[in-house]
Write a protein that holds these residues in place. Structure first.
Motif, PDB file in Angstrom:
ATOM      1  N   GLY A   9     -50.486 109.938  84.702  1.00  0.00           N
ATOM      2  CA  GLY A   9     -50.213 111.368  84.773  1.00  0.00           C
ATOM      3  C   GLY A   9     -49.139 111.792  83.784  1.00  0.00           C
ATOM      4  N   ALA A  10     -48.080 110.982  83.663  1.00  0.00           N
ATOM      5  CA  ALA A  10     -47.010 111.290  82.719  1.00  0.00           C
ATOM      6  C   ALA A  10     -47.526 111.274  81.283  1.00  0.00           C
ATOM      7  CB  ALA A  10     -45.868 110.284  82.886  1.00  0.00           C
ATOM      8  N   VAL A 233     -53.807 113.157  89.095  1.00  0.00           N
ATOM      9  CA  VAL A 233     -53.757 111.692  89.222  1.00  0.00           C
ATOM     10  C   VAL A 233     -52.414 111.177  89.725  1.00  0.00           C
ATOM     11  CG1 VAL A 233     -55.468 111.407  87.410  1.00  0.00           C
ATOM     12  CG2 VAL A 233     -53.044 111.291  86.819  1.00  0.00           C
ATOM     13  N   GLY A 234     -51.357 111.952  89.626  1.00  0.00           N
ATOM     14  CA  GLY A 234     -50.039 111.439  89.994  1.00  0.00           C
ATOM     15  C   GLY A 234     -49.256 112.386  90.881  1.00  0.00           C
ATOM     16  N   ASP A 235     -48.032 111.972  91.198  1.00  0.00           N
ATOM     17  CA  ASP A 235     -47.137 112.794  92.007  1.00  0.00           C
ATOM     18  C   ASP A 235     -46.502 113.859  91.121  1.00  0.00           C
ATOM     19  OD1 ASP A 235     -47.632 111.194  94.225  1.00  0.00           O
ATOM     20  OD2 ASP A 235     -46.022 109.802  93.697  1.00  0.00           O
ATOM     21  N   ILE A 236     -46.592 115.106  91.565  1.00  0.00           N
ATOM     22  CA  ILE A 236     -46.104 116.205  90.747  1.00  0.00           C
ATOM     23  C   ILE A 236     -44.604 116.090  90.458  1.00  0.00           C
ATOM     24  CG2 ILE A 236     -45.617 117.799  92.655  1.00  0.00           C
ATOM     25  CD1 ILE A 236     -46.855 120.001  90.899  1.00  0.00           C
ATOM     26  N   SER A 237     -43.842 115.577  91.426  1.00  0.00           N
ATOM     27  CA  SER A 237     -42.393 115.454  91.222  1.00  0.00           C
ATOM     28  C   SER A 237     -42.066 114.439  90.136  1.00  0.00           C
ATOM     29  CB  SER A 237     -41.715 115.063  92.540  1.00  0.00           C
ATOM     30  OG  SER A 237     -42.210 113.822  93.008  1.00  0.00           O
ATOM     31  N   PHE A 238     -42.943 113.446  89.937  1.00  0.00           N
ATOM     32  CA  PHE A 238     -42.730 112.452  88.880  1.00  0.00           C
ATOM     33  C   PHE A 238     -43.202 112.981  87.526  1.00  0.00           C
ATOM     34  CE2 PHE A 238     -44.063 108.919  86.206  1.00  0.00           C
ATOM     35  CZ  PHE A 238     -42.993 108.030  86.318  1.00  0.00           C
ATOM     36  N   ILE A 239     -44.318 113.696  87.540  1.00  0.00           N
ATOM     37  CA  ILE A 239     -44.961 114.107  86.293  1.00  0.00           C
ATOM     38  C   ILE A 239     -44.324 115.356  85.690  1.00  0.00           C
ATOM     39  CG2 ILE A 239     -47.143 114.958  85.330  1.00  0.00           C
ATOM     40  CD1 ILE A 239     -48.547 113.200  87.431  1.00  0.00           C
TER      41      ILE A 239
END
Length: 306
Positions: A9-10, A233-239
């Motif tokens: 995601g990043a 695909v990923g966690d919004i807080s990480f991306i």
């Protein structure tokens, strides 16, 4: 070794920001040979064809009457104001300076959500918003040497895009995102056509200039798809923090294409804005709720017309 969902995601978010920033660079380059209304018109034609084709393929154009929804109209209006002010600022300022001011958009959306929708925003995020806009003032530097009125135009772009994102948040979920994007791209084409004569009229185009604007529209589409996949695909807080890589791309493209070297106030102001935005995202993760600042980095934030 396969990448984790968060890393994928990043990476997709970085690709999205690269696509949008390359589009900005092509747009700024094209403004040297034609007025911005013509850029809007030609690029809008390509964007409408590309996004419209994708929407048609995915069955998003079945209910065209949804385009008449008042919130869709408000979003289009905000996008139109954001696009015009963005292109004017981009034509007269270094691409990195415009990008730095636009990094305040998530903070502006959070403030608007608190004031308009009564979203819960604690004192820490209010402080982050205030500090972020201090960073904007450092970049704009009103009343000091180096001040440009076009910095205020970039700030007006932030306000218009905040209206766009707040309207997008309330658009009924039954209205497909691709339908909204197609309506927006078409509207930007019409706005470009209406502004063409007041901004100086049509300039004959070469095959190279036409191809560049077609490429710019493709890059917007790539950015659009990448940011949607990133959010899925990923966690919004990480991306979400990786949206700030747009500033890195802007600095590099400005340096190598336009020979624009960022000055100290721009670097300091951008650092303050990004730091404030990251802290606001951190606070959202702490309280365990997906607030609008995080949502504003998702598909609803895609600059369809820009």
């Amino acid at each position: 070794m396969p990448l984790s969902p968060n890393l994928r995601g990043a990476l997709l978010m970085v690709v999205a920001m690269a696509g949008f920033t390359l589009n900005d660079a092509i747009t700024k380059y094209s403004s040297q040979s034609m007025n911005m209304a013509q850029v809007m018109l030609v690029r809008g034609v390509f964007a409408t064809l590309f996004v419209g084709s994708l929407a048609w393929q995915r069955g998003a154009l079945v209910r065209l009457r949804s385009m008449l929804d008042p919130l869709v109209a408000l979003r289009v209006l905000g996008e139109a104001g954001g696009t015009v002010t963005f292109l004017i600022a981009l034509a007269h300022l270094p691409i990195a300076s415009v990008s730095a001011v636009l990094q305040a958009l998530p903070l502006a959306v959070t403030m608007g959500a608190a004031l308009v929708f009564r979203e819960g925003v604690g004192w820490r995020r209010w402080l982050a918003i205030a500090i972020g806009f201090v960073g904007v003032l450092v970049i704009v530097r009103p009343g000091f040497e180096g001040f440009s009125v076009y910095s205020l135009v970039a700030l007006a772009c932030v306000a218009c895009c905040a209206v766009r994102d707040l309207a997008t948040k309330r658009i009924p979920k039954a209205i497909p995102t691709l339908l909204v994007s197609t309506a927006t791209a078409f509207a930007m084409t019409i706005v470009g056509a209406l502004l063409l004569s007041p901004m100086g009229g049509w300039t004959p185009m070469t095959g190279k200039s036409t191809a560049l604007l077609a490429l710019a529209a493709v890059l917007v589409l790539i950015g659009y798809q990448s940011i949607i996949m990133a959010m899925r695909v990923g966690d919004i807080s990480f991306i979400a923090p990786f949206r700030y890589t747009a500033l890195i791309w802007s600095i590099l493209l400005g340096l190598f294409i336009f020979a624009d070297v960022p000055d100290l106030p721009m670097v300091i102001g951008a650092t303050i804005i990004i730091g404030s935005g990251l802290y606001a995202l951190y606070r959202e993760r702490i309280v365990g709720r997906r607030k609008i600042v995080a949502e504003s980095t998702g598909p609803t934030m895609v600059p369809d017309g820009i």
